[in-house]
Scaffold this motif. Structure first.
Motif, PDB file in Angstrom:
ATOM      1  N   ALA A   2       0.831  -1.207   0.000  1.00 37.28           N
ATOM      2  CA  ALA A   2       0.000   0.000   0.000  1.00 37.28           C
ATOM      3  C   ALA A   2       0.865   1.256   0.000  1.00 37.28           C
ATOM      4  O   ALA A   2       0.554   2.248  -0.677  1.00 37.28           O
ATOM      5  N   PHE A   3       1.968   1.206   0.747  1.00 38.10           N
ATOM      6  CA  PHE A   3       2.871   2.356   0.788  1.00 38.10           C
ATOM      7  C   PHE A   3       3.494   2.588  -0.581  1.00 38.10           C
ATOM      8  O   PHE A   3       3.544   3.725  -1.070  1.00 38.10           O
ATOM      9  N   ARG A   4       3.921   1.509  -1.211  1.00 38.71           N
ATOM     10  CA  ARG A   4       4.517   1.651  -2.541  1.00 38.71           C
ATOM     11  C   ARG A   4       3.493   2.198  -3.527  1.00 38.71           C
ATOM     12  O   ARG A   4       3.805   3.095  -4.323  1.00 38.71           O
ATOM     13  N   ALA A   5       2.267   1.696  -3.469  1.00 39.17           N
ATOM     14  CA  ALA A   5       1.215   2.175  -4.373  1.00 39.17           C
ATOM     15  C   ALA A   5       0.928   3.661  -4.138  1.00 39.17           C
ATOM     16  O   ALA A   5       0.684   4.414  -5.086  1.00 39.17           O
ATOM     17  N   ARG A   6       0.991   4.080  -2.879  1.00 37.82           N
ATOM     18  CA  ARG A   6       0.757   5.494  -2.565  1.00 37.82           C
ATOM     19  C   ARG A   6       1.847   6.368  -3.167  1.00 37.82           C
ATOM     20  O   ARG A   6       1.579   7.460  -3.694  1.00 37.82           O
ATOM     21  N   ALA A  54      10.075   3.937  -6.223  1.00 35.46           N
ATOM     22  CA  ALA A  54       9.207   3.605  -5.094  1.00 35.46           C
ATOM     23  C   ALA A  54       9.674   2.311  -4.428  1.00 35.46           C
ATOM     24  O   ALA A  54       9.690   2.195  -3.193  1.00 35.46           O
ATOM     25  N   GLY A  55      10.062   1.345  -5.246  1.00 42.35           N
ATOM     26  CA  GLY A  55      10.571   0.094  -4.706  1.00 42.35           C
ATOM     27  C   GLY A  55      11.851   0.293  -3.915  1.00 42.35           C
ATOM     28  O   GLY A  55      12.053  -0.315  -2.857  1.00 42.35           O
ATOM     29  N   HIS A  56      12.739   1.163  -4.419  1.00 48.54           N
ATOM     30  CA  HIS A  56      13.977   1.455  -3.710  1.00 48.54           C
ATOM     31  C   HIS A  56      13.695   2.127  -2.362  1.00 48.54           C
ATOM     32  O   HIS A  56      14.307   1.786  -1.343  1.00 48.54           O
TER      33      HIS A  56
END
Length: 287
Positions: free
Chosen positions: A228-232, A243-245
């Motif tokens: 969810a954090f990455r999607a945000r 975002a993944g990093h």
């Protein structure tokens, strides 16, 4: 001559300032992408030359006459970052520098969960293979990054981030001063330094509690699922790879990669490093 790269950036600029407290300006040079932005250093007698980590020949000119080159690591992550660091290392060797100093990070390891730490480990391998003396500054995790993650939560009253672990959040100013001390005392460390950290490791729950105490209003720490954090982040315009990093900071923290406080920074500074609670107090006072 001591050459500092990235001297118009947050860390590099402060390193030059602290270095000028210790050595004459004529012994200091900077390599910057835009010399106009370094005019204040030139006005004080610092040699300013244009240099880019994507242009090895240009960097060799910027590093001309260097006894030491401080390579301030690129503020990105991934394979291209390591390629740029290698370009800077090769240019320092070509310029005849007898020592390369590099701004790495505590937890640097090829097996780290955090991409930047894997990049630092790869750069340290290149330094070891360079044929010249080298020092890698294993800096504590930048406190500014932690406060940036916290900013939205301070406004909303809810710090919604992935599960974390204790981190030795460390001030740019302290790391800059330590780098200047080490550059002015060439050979103080060979290879990687011990972790250069603030005196305590804090979780985001600890920082949220400190914010509550300082502001007098509740700041709650809640756990957001990693996905969810990455999607945000992506929804906010951050590229998916980036975002993944950024997300990879959190599993690394959960594994304790940034948790070990070390006394080396305090010894270099001759005082206790500034803690993240004090930095948070200063940030809140400025609003």
């Amino acid at each position: 001559m001591i050459i500092v790269t990235g001297a118009t950036g947050q860390l590099g600029g402060q390193i030059v300032e602290r270095l000028l407290d210790r050595v004459p300006a004529e012994r200091v040079g900077v390599s910057v992408r835009d010399p106009d932005k370094a005019r204040s250093f030139a006005d004080r007698g610092v040699r300013v030359r244009q240099g880019s980590f994507t242009d090895g020949a240009g960097l060799a000119h910027a590093f001309e006459g260097a006894s030491q080159v401080l390579v301030v690591s690129v503020d990105r992550m991934g394979a291209e970052t390591v390629r740029q660091h290698r370009t800077a290392i090769d240019a320092a060797v070509a310029a005849g520098a007898r020592r390369i100093v590099y701004t790495a990070q505590m937890g640097a390891s090829p097996t780290s969960r955090f991409q930047a730490c894997r990049d630092h480990a790869a750069t340290e391998e290149a330094l070891a293979a360079s044929g010249v003396a080298w020092t890698s500054l294993r800096n504590g995790f930048h406190a500014a990054s932690g406060l940036h993650f916290l900013a939205e939560g301070l406004a909303s009253g809810e710090v919604a981030l992935p599960a974390d672990g204790p981190v030795c959040w460390t001030a740019h100013a302290d790391l800059a001063e330590a780098a200047a001390v080490i550059l002015a005392d060439e050979g103080r460390f060979e290879g990687p330094t011990p972790a250069l950290t603030a005196p305590e490791a804090l979780t985001f729950a600890d920082i949220a509690a400190a914010a509550s105490a300082l502001t007098g209003r509740a700041v709650t720490r809640t756990v957001a699922p990693d996905d969810a954090f990455r999607a945000r982040l992506v929804a906010g315009g951050v590229p998916d790879e980036t975002a993944g990093h950024l997300l990879s900071i959190f599993p690394a923290a959960r594994e304790g990669e940034f948790a070990t406080a070390d006394p080396t920074l305090a010894k270099l500074l001759g005082r206790d490093p500034v803690g993240v609670r004090e930095l948070l107090r200063e940030q809140l006072a400025g609003h």
